[in-house]
Scaffold this active site. Sequence first.
Site, PDB file in Angstrom:
ATOM      1  N   PHE A  23      52.185  50.579  38.128  1.00  0.00           N
ATOM      2  CA  PHE A  23      52.857  49.744  37.207  1.00  0.00           C
ATOM      3  C   PHE A  23      51.889  49.727  35.909  1.00  0.00           C
ATOM      4  CE2 PHE A  23      54.483  45.954  35.539  1.00  0.00           C
ATOM      5  CZ  PHE A  23      55.841  45.549  36.041  1.00  0.00           C
ATOM      6  N   PHE A  59      49.605  44.355  42.952  1.00  0.00           N
ATOM      7  CA  PHE A  59      49.910  43.215  43.991  1.00  0.00           C
ATOM      8  C   PHE A  59      49.465  44.224  45.316  1.00  0.00           C
ATOM      9  CE2 PHE A  59      52.109  41.248  47.384  1.00  0.00           C
ATOM     10  CZ  PHE A  59      51.615  39.817  47.119  1.00  0.00           C
ATOM     11  N   VAL A  83      47.269  44.436  34.696  1.00  0.00           N
ATOM     12  CA  VAL A  83      48.304  43.189  34.948  1.00  0.00           C
ATOM     13  C   VAL A  83      48.305  42.628  33.512  1.00  0.00           C
ATOM     14  CG1 VAL A  83      48.997  41.292  36.305  1.00  0.00           C
ATOM     15  CG2 VAL A  83      47.410  42.895  37.027  1.00  0.00           C
ATOM     16  N   SER A  87      56.045  36.476  29.974  1.00  0.00           N
ATOM     17  CA  SER A  87      56.627  35.157  29.802  1.00  0.00           C
ATOM     18  C   SER A  87      57.027  34.331  30.989  1.00  0.00           C
ATOM     19  CB  SER A  87      57.872  35.309  28.699  1.00  0.00           C
ATOM     20  OG  SER A  87      58.970  36.003  29.457  1.00  0.00           O
ATOM     21  N   HIS A  90      54.826  35.287  36.917  1.00  0.00           N
ATOM     22  CA  HIS A  90      54.595  36.235  37.768  1.00  0.00           C
ATOM     23  C   HIS A  90      53.032  36.951  37.562  1.00  0.00           C
ATOM     24  CE1 HIS A  90      56.255  39.376  40.519  1.00  0.00           C
ATOM     25  NE2 HIS A  90      55.476  40.259  39.809  1.00  0.00           N
ATOM     26  N   PHE A 115      36.264  46.393  41.280  1.00  0.00           N
ATOM     27  CA  PHE A 115      37.191  45.710  40.537  1.00  0.00           C
ATOM     28  C   PHE A 115      37.410  46.132  39.115  1.00  0.00           C
ATOM     29  CE2 PHE A 115      39.275  41.920  38.813  1.00  0.00           C
ATOM     30  CZ  PHE A 115      40.480  42.102  39.379  1.00  0.00           C
TER      31      PHE A 115
HETATM   32  N1  INI Z   1      52.073  45.065  38.532  1.00  0.00           N
HETATM   33  C1  INI Z   1      51.103  45.322  37.829  1.00  0.00           C
HETATM   34  O1  INI Z   1      50.353  46.202  38.175  1.00  0.00           O
HETATM   35  N2  INI Z   1      50.744  44.998  36.521  1.00  0.00           N
HETATM   36  C2  INI Z   1      51.781  43.856  36.163  1.00  0.00           C
HETATM   37  O2  INI Z   1      51.777  43.397  35.029  1.00  0.00           O
HETATM   38  C3  INI Z   1      52.794  43.519  36.888  1.00  0.00           C
HETATM   39  N3  INI Z   1      53.748  42.484  36.291  1.00  0.00           N
HETATM   40  O3  INI Z   1      53.399  41.790  35.225  1.00  0.00           O
HETATM   41  O4  INI Z   1      54.720  42.248  36.879  1.00  0.00           O
HETATM   42  C4  INI Z   1      53.073  43.884  38.268  1.00  0.00           C
HETATM   43  N4  INI Z   1      53.800  43.759  39.112  1.00  0.00           N
HETATM   44  C5  INI Z   1      54.592  44.283  39.968  1.00  0.00           C
HETATM   45  C6  INI Z   1      53.546  44.056  41.447  1.00  0.00           C
HETATM   46  O5  INI Z   1      52.119  44.467  41.269  1.00  0.00           O
HETATM   47  C7  INI Z   1      54.255  44.708  42.598  1.00  0.00           C
HETATM   48  O6  INI Z   1      54.149  45.843  42.693  1.00  0.00           O
HETATM   49  C8  INI Z   1      55.703  44.146  42.843  1.00  0.00           C
HETATM   50  O7  INI Z   1      55.935  42.694  42.991  1.00  0.00           O
HETATM   51  C9  INI Z   1      56.106  44.544  44.075  1.00  0.00           C
HETATM   52  O8  INI Z   1      55.382  43.956  45.398  1.00  0.00           O
END
Ligand code: INI
Length: 157
Positions: A23, A59, A83, A87, A90, A115
């Site tokens: 992500f 996550f 991350v 808005s 999450h 970290f």
């Molecule tokens: N994952 C990230 O690494 N950064 C983000 O900013 C983020 N946002 O904002 O949604 C994000 N979401 C995905 C999350 O980590 C999981 O991969 C997903 O929810 C599937 O479990």
Amino acid sequence: MSRVLEGHLTDPGGKFAIVAGRFNTFITEPLISGCEDVLRRHGIDPDTRVDVIWAPGAFEIPMVCQAAARSGRYAAVISLGAVIRGSTPHFDFVANEVAKGVGQVGLDTGVPIIFGVLTTDTIEQAIERSGTKAGNKGADAGMAAIEMVSLLRTLEG
Ligand code: INI
């Protein structure tokens, strides 16, 4: 005079895992590059001694770190992610879980888990910390990994 125990910033030996979130790869890729660069400049050849392991998002980073640490292959595991606040709430769930989870994996396994996950309010703040005007947090995480492996060896020895 107190006895001082500290880690050194010299190659402590062993292999290193980088666990990175897919992500926001436009941020996590430069974090990986910064981390590999600092490891290389400390004598740790990324071609032979660094594995990059992709997690879907921040996550999932703690679970992948746990698997890497439990494999027994790595002297340290470096987590890198981005991350970025949107808005919705999450952000808070993901940011809290990754920070708590990464810390827990280190305590549970005894393997240093670093970290290097950015948690920022804006995309600009993330860009600043991934190799532009506020440095590269991936590079900082690589340094912390070297120091922690060295420090734990000193404490165990
Ligand atoms: N994952 C990230 O690494 N950064 C983000 O900013 C983020 N946002 O904002 O949604 C994000 N979401 C995905 C999350 O980590 C999981 O991969 C997903 O929810 C599937 O479990």
